[in-house]
Motif scaffolding. Sequence first.
Motif, PDB file in Angstrom:
ATOM      1  N   SER A 223       0.819  -1.211   0.000  1.00 54.81           N
ATOM      2  CA  SER A 223       0.000   0.000   0.000  1.00 54.81           C
ATOM      3  C   SER A 223       0.854   1.263   0.000  1.00 54.81           C
ATOM      4  O   SER A 223       0.697   2.141  -0.855  1.00 54.81           O
ATOM      5  CB  SER A 223      -0.928  -0.006   1.224  1.00 54.81           C
ATOM      6  N   TRP A 224       1.777   1.348   0.939  1.00 54.26           N
ATOM      7  CA  TRP A 224       2.557   2.579   1.076  1.00 54.26           C
ATOM      8  C   TRP A 224       3.527   2.774  -0.092  1.00 54.26           C
ATOM      9  O   TRP A 224       3.740   3.904  -0.528  1.00 54.26           O
ATOM     10  CB  TRP A 224       3.307   2.581   2.402  1.00 54.26           C
ATOM     11  N   SER A 225       4.094   1.690  -0.603  1.00 55.04           N
ATOM     12  CA  SER A 225       5.012   1.840  -1.744  1.00 55.04           C
ATOM     13  C   SER A 225       4.251   2.290  -2.990  1.00 55.04           C
ATOM     14  O   SER A 225       4.749   3.099  -3.773  1.00 55.04           O
ATOM     15  CB  SER A 225       5.758   0.532  -2.013  1.00 55.04           C
ATOM     16  N   THR A 226       3.033   1.773  -3.173  1.00 58.53           N
ATOM     17  CA  THR A 226       2.225   2.155  -4.325  1.00 58.53           C
ATOM     18  C   THR A 226       1.762   3.602  -4.235  1.00 58.53           C
ATOM     19  O   THR A 226       1.832   4.362  -5.203  1.00 58.53           O
ATOM     20  CB  THR A 226       1.002   1.227  -4.457  1.00 58.53           C
ATOM     21  N   LEU A 227       1.290   3.998  -3.057  1.00 55.36           N
ATOM     22  CA  LEU A 227       0.726   5.338  -2.894  1.00 55.36           C
ATOM     23  C   LEU A 227       1.789   6.427  -2.816  1.00 55.36           C
ATOM     24  O   LEU A 227       1.593   7.531  -3.337  1.00 55.36           O
ATOM     25  CB  LEU A 227      -0.134   5.387  -1.626  1.00 55.36           C
ATOM     26  N   TYR A 228       2.895   6.129  -2.160  1.00 56.67           N
ATOM     27  CA  TYR A 228       3.864   7.185  -1.844  1.00 56.67           C
ATOM     28  C   TYR A 228       5.234   6.974  -2.478  1.00 56.67           C
ATOM     29  O   TYR A 228       6.141   7.777  -2.274  1.00 56.67           O
ATOM     30  CB  TYR A 228       3.997   7.314  -0.323  1.00 56.67           C
ATOM     31  N   GLY A 229       5.387   5.888  -3.228  1.00 61.38           N
ATOM     32  CA  GLY A 229       6.642   5.654  -3.932  1.00 61.38           C
ATOM     33  C   GLY A 229       7.792   5.213  -3.051  1.00 61.38           C
ATOM     34  O   GLY A 229       8.957   5.289  -3.458  1.00 61.38           O
ATOM     35  N   PHE A 230       7.519   4.723  -1.842  1.00 62.39           N
ATOM     36  CA  PHE A 230       8.584   4.256  -0.955  1.00 62.39           C
ATOM     37  C   PHE A 230       9.231   3.003  -1.535  1.00 62.39           C
ATOM     38  O   PHE A 230       8.552   2.066  -1.946  1.00 62.39           O
ATOM     39  CB  PHE A 230       8.038   3.921   0.438  1.00 62.39           C
ATOM     40  N   SER A 231      10.553   2.962  -1.546  1.00 58.44           N
ATOM     41  CA  SER A 231      11.278   1.803  -2.060  1.00 58.44           C
ATOM     42  C   SER A 231      11.334   0.704  -1.008  1.00 58.44           C
ATOM     43  O   SER A 231      11.601   0.959   0.168  1.00 58.44           O
ATOM     44  CB  SER A 231      12.702   2.202  -2.455  1.00 58.44           C
ATOM     45  N   MET A 232      11.135  -0.542  -1.460  1.00 57.27           N
ATOM     46  CA  MET A 232      11.249  -1.704  -0.577  1.00 57.27           C
ATOM     47  C   MET A 232      12.625  -2.347  -0.648  1.00 57.27           C
ATOM     48  O   MET A 232      12.848  -3.413  -0.066  1.00 57.27           O
ATOM     49  CB  MET A 232      10.173  -2.739  -0.923  1.00 57.27           C
ATOM     50  N   ASP A 233      13.566  -1.726  -1.344  1.00 58.63           N
ATOM     51  CA  ASP A 233      14.865  -2.358  -1.589  1.00 58.63           C
ATOM     52  C   ASP A 233      15.613  -2.704  -0.305  1.00 58.63           C
ATOM     53  O   ASP A 233      16.365  -3.682  -0.267  1.00 58.63           O
ATOM     54  CB  ASP A 233      15.734  -1.460  -2.464  1.00 58.63           C
ATOM     55  N   LYS A 234      15.454  -1.918   0.747  1.00 52.78           N
ATOM     56  CA  LYS A 234      16.140  -2.200   2.003  1.00 52.78           C
ATOM     57  C   LYS A 234      15.393  -3.207   2.875  1.00 52.78           C
ATOM     58  O   LYS A 234      15.871  -3.583   3.946  1.00 52.78           O
ATOM     59  CB  LYS A 234      16.331  -0.898   2.792  1.00 52.78           C
ATOM     60  N   ILE A 235      14.248  -3.639   2.383  1.00 48.77           N
ATOM     61  CA  ILE A 235      13.429  -4.575   3.161  1.00 48.77           C
ATOM     62  C   ILE A 235      13.389  -5.955   2.523  1.00 48.77           C
ATOM     63  O   ILE A 235      13.448  -6.979   3.216  1.00 48.77           O
ATOM     64  CB  ILE A 235      11.996  -4.023   3.324  1.00 48.77           C
ATOM     65  N   ALA A 236      13.301  -6.004   1.206  1.00 51.87           N
ATOM     66  CA  ALA A 236      13.152  -7.290   0.521  1.00 51.87           C
ATOM     67  C   ALA A 236      13.819  -7.229  -0.853  1.00 51.87           C
ATOM     68  O   ALA A 236      13.916  -6.153  -1.457  1.00 51.87           O
ATOM     69  CB  ALA A 236      11.673  -7.638   0.368  1.00 51.87           C
ATOM     70  N   SER A 237      14.268  -8.389  -1.334  1.00 52.26           N
ATOM     71  CA  SER A 237      14.833  -8.484  -2.676  1.00 52.26           C
ATOM     72  C   SER A 237      13.748  -8.232  -3.706  1.00 52.26           C
ATOM     73  O   SER A 237      12.556  -8.248  -3.396  1.00 52.26           O
ATOM     74  CB  SER A 237      15.428  -9.874  -2.899  1.00 52.26           C
ATOM     75  N   ARG A 238      14.153  -8.021  -4.974  1.00 49.89           N
ATOM     76  CA  ARG A 238      13.176  -7.783  -6.021  1.00 49.89           C
ATOM     77  C   ARG A 238      12.222  -8.974  -6.168  1.00 49.89           C
ATOM     78  O   ARG A 238      11.022  -8.801  -6.402  1.00 49.89           O
ATOM     79  CB  ARG A 238      13.887  -7.485  -7.342  1.00 49.89           C
ATOM     80  N   THR A 239      12.742 -10.176  -6.044  1.00 50.41           N
ATOM     81  CA  THR A 239      11.884 -11.360  -6.126  1.00 50.41           C
ATOM     82  C   THR A 239      10.842 -11.356  -5.014  1.00 50.41           C
ATOM     83  O   THR A 239       9.650 -11.592  -5.238  1.00 50.41           O
ATOM     84  CB  THR A 239      12.723 -12.647  -6.045  1.00 50.41           C
ATOM     85  N   ASN A 240      11.294 -11.074  -3.792  1.00 49.18           N
ATOM     86  CA  ASN A 240      10.371 -11.064  -2.661  1.00 49.18           C
ATOM     87  C   ASN A 240       9.420  -9.868  -2.706  1.00 49.18           C
ATOM     88  O   ASN A 240       8.297  -9.943  -2.198  1.00 49.18           O
ATOM     89  CB  ASN A 240      11.151 -11.082  -1.351  1.00 49.18           C
ATOM     90  N   GLN A 241       9.852  -8.786  -3.330  1.00 43.34           N
ATOM     91  CA  GLN A 241       8.943  -7.657  -3.522  1.00 43.34           C
ATOM     92  C   GLN A 241       7.778  -8.071  -4.421  1.00 43.34           C
ATOM     93  O   GLN A 241       6.635  -7.657  -4.213  1.00 43.34           O
ATOM     94  CB  GLN A 241       9.684  -6.467  -4.127  1.00 43.34           C
ATOM     95  N   GLY A 242       8.075  -8.906  -5.412  1.00 45.32           N
ATOM     96  CA  GLY A 242       7.018  -9.429  -6.272  1.00 45.32           C
ATOM     97  C   GLY A 242       6.044 -10.306  -5.498  1.00 45.32           C
ATOM     98  O   GLY A 242       4.834 -10.267  -5.727  1.00 45.32           O
ATOM     99  N   ILE A 243       6.572 -11.090  -4.568  1.00 49.31           N
ATOM    100  CA  ILE A 243       5.708 -11.935  -3.734  1.00 49.31           C
ATOM    101  C   ILE A 243       4.833 -11.062  -2.840  1.00 49.31           C
ATOM    102  O   ILE A 243       3.634 -11.328  -2.665  1.00 49.31           O
ATOM    103  CB  ILE A 243       6.558 -12.913  -2.903  1.00 49.31           C
TER     104      ILE A 243
END
Length: 373
Positions: A223-243
């Motif tokens: 929700s927050w990454s979609t609405l506000y453009g926050f990057s998940m790179d420091k939280i999860a890999s690109r593969t896990n971001q897809g999950i």
Amino acid sequence: MRRLLATMLTLLAMVATPAAAQQPGTLISAVPMQDTPPGVQAWQVRYWTANQNGALFQVTGIVAAPMEAIPARPRRVIAWTHGAWGVAEKCAPSISPNFFAATAGIDAVRQGYVVVAPDYIGLGNPTMHPILVGPDTANSVLDAVRATRQIPGAAAGSSFAVWGESQGGHAALWTAIAARSYAPDLTLVATAAAAPPTDLAANLRDGSDKNARALLLSFTLHSWSTLYGFSMDKIASRTNQGIIRRLAENNCISLEKKPKFGMILGVLTIVRATKNKDIAKIEPWGSFARANSVDAARVSGPLLIAQSSNDTIIAPAVTRKFAKAVCRRGAKLRWIDMTGGHVDAARESAQETISWIGARFDGLPEPNDCRRV
């Protein structure tokens, strides 16, 4: 005949002037529902609300009222704020066939209340749901109360209480924060929160059910990454971001159905991927979580909090810490201790909560449980 007359009056009431047609709190439609509990009439509603930046949204919900003649005096109103159902459009409670069975607040209709249950922004309407974003959610709740007053058959007054569970407890507390400034035309008489998230980072970190924690974290991250453009790179890999994205887009929380195998695998993957991640220490996630946590000093009373010592999703220690902060500022607090699970929080405390709300409408002295918090 009475239902037909109420429907006709509602349609007439919705002929708004062009200047007011898109104002927050304006009712767009109210469609009578056929399958309702005995003694209950209900409408699926659509109305306008605005987020904290002033952007307008058409949002949805359900309004329920006693199946009785319209009383001489306006009915008391309870805004029921639901717990987490998901973040996808399809997860709206108002379109679920299990709405009445899953909504503890409906119990209050049998005691003469009008109950309005907003879906919030993004559930039942095509935009991302801003889960746990306090101001946006509070606005949608307050505008739902305003819209309810435009349904003649509901006969709703301007005084209301707000009562919610889990995510809805957070919504209820934020509604108490926002009510006076956002909706001075309404009068909030009581706020009740069952198992509410208060310190968001702590709640997403400290719940003992790691699987539920991972799913809720996935909803929040998406929700927050979609609405506000926050990057998940420091939280999860690109593969896990897809999950994370697929978990949020494809799944709603349902207590009636067993989770799908793909959902189980996805959750287990995110449990491992986020095991040592604390969003409180990762920016901009930490700052945003703090901004949308509940500041005890800003919540106006009267206030009731219900919390189970056996809750595995909302850590009891986090809720108790918040309650102590409320008490330290000299406010009165009704505290209900429970022993059931998280999903039973509102049901387990419903009888005491509705009774307490009624006493607040009656203007009776507030009880104070601060000494035993």
